[in-house]
Design a protein around this motif. Sequence first.
Motif, PDB file in Angstrom:
ATOM      1  N   HIS A 172       1.082  -3.864   4.706  1.00 11.77           N
ATOM      2  CA  HIS A 172      -0.151  -3.851   4.650  1.00 11.77           C
ATOM      3  C   HIS A 172      -0.790  -5.361   5.023  1.00 11.77           C
ATOM      4  N   PHE A 186      -6.189  -8.026   8.039  1.00 11.49           N
ATOM      5  CA  PHE A 186      -6.321  -6.826   8.365  1.00 11.49           C
ATOM      6  C   PHE A 186      -5.295  -5.663   7.546  1.00 11.49           C
ATOM      7  N   ASP A 187      -5.184  -4.784   7.510  1.00  8.09           N
ATOM      8  CA  ASP A 187      -4.188  -3.851   6.906  1.00  8.09           C
ATOM      9  C   ASP A 187      -3.999  -2.867   8.147  1.00  8.09           C
ATOM     10  N   GLN A 195     -12.448  -1.427   9.619  1.00 11.27           N
ATOM     11  CA  GLN A 195     -12.103  -2.744   9.199  1.00 11.27           C
ATOM     12  C   GLN A 195     -12.920  -3.597  10.301  1.00 11.27           C
ATOM     13  N   ASP A 217     -11.176 -11.501   4.555  1.00  9.05           N
ATOM     14  CA  ASP A 217     -10.157 -10.469   4.389  1.00  9.05           C
ATOM     15  C   ASP A 217     -11.170  -9.034   4.366  1.00  9.05           C
ATOM     16  N   ARG A 219      -9.607  -5.894   4.281  1.00 11.88           N
ATOM     17  CA  ARG A 219      -8.618  -4.916   3.808  1.00 11.88           C
ATOM     18  C   ARG A 219      -8.863  -3.984   2.947  1.00 11.88           C
TER      19      ARG A 219
END
Length: 229
Positions: A172, A186-187, A195, A217, A219
């Motif tokens: 992740h 990012f995930d 995203q 962030d 995510r």
Amino acid sequence: MIGFFLFTPLLRLKTYRIDGAEFIGADVIERAARASLAGRKMLVIPKDHLFFFSEEQLSQTLFDQFRLDRLDVERQGRELHLRVAEKISRVVWQAGEHLYVVDEYGIVLNELDTLAEDHAVTMIRSLREETPAPGERVLDAKTMSYLLDLLLLLREGPLNPVSLEVDSTETHFLRVNMEDGYAVFFDPTVPMNEQLDRLVDMLKSESANPSSYEYIDVRFGERVYIKNR
């Protein structure tokens, strides 16, 4: 007389010249060529004899060992001239002080001693200390495809990513370092467009000030988290 013809050093290859090598060092190709032509045919004839060396066998060995697109072999006197064209990967995997060329499937092609400044590459930094060998996988193909697609989309927009950081044991986590000095998290398991949309919307807002950010962030769902420097 026959013994002189077969075994005199005057009728054996002496020097090797390699042209066209880019990521694979010319010295690495030369060592592989010399190793391929070491020893004897039928336990008698030196493999590097000017009149008996096998261009086909040498070519097959080098194609098997390296990711080559083309190889031209020419003998000029006692010099063997090899012109190579590599199947170039523009992805470099950095683990600690080590650099590796990897393909689009996350497989190591070869290690690099140095990286020339004029090489336009995608740099992926591993957060783990590792020393993979050629042929080993450092990242699964699906994640590698995600990374390359993400970079392509970022570069098509107003953003300028300079490097990526990943942890191959943490699915992740993906850090993209931007030219302006901030990072975006990012995930890779979450749809990319979701995203990216959150990132672009945030950067377009009137209050956005990327030069003051340490990271962004994107995510976690609809929320965007920002840390200032």
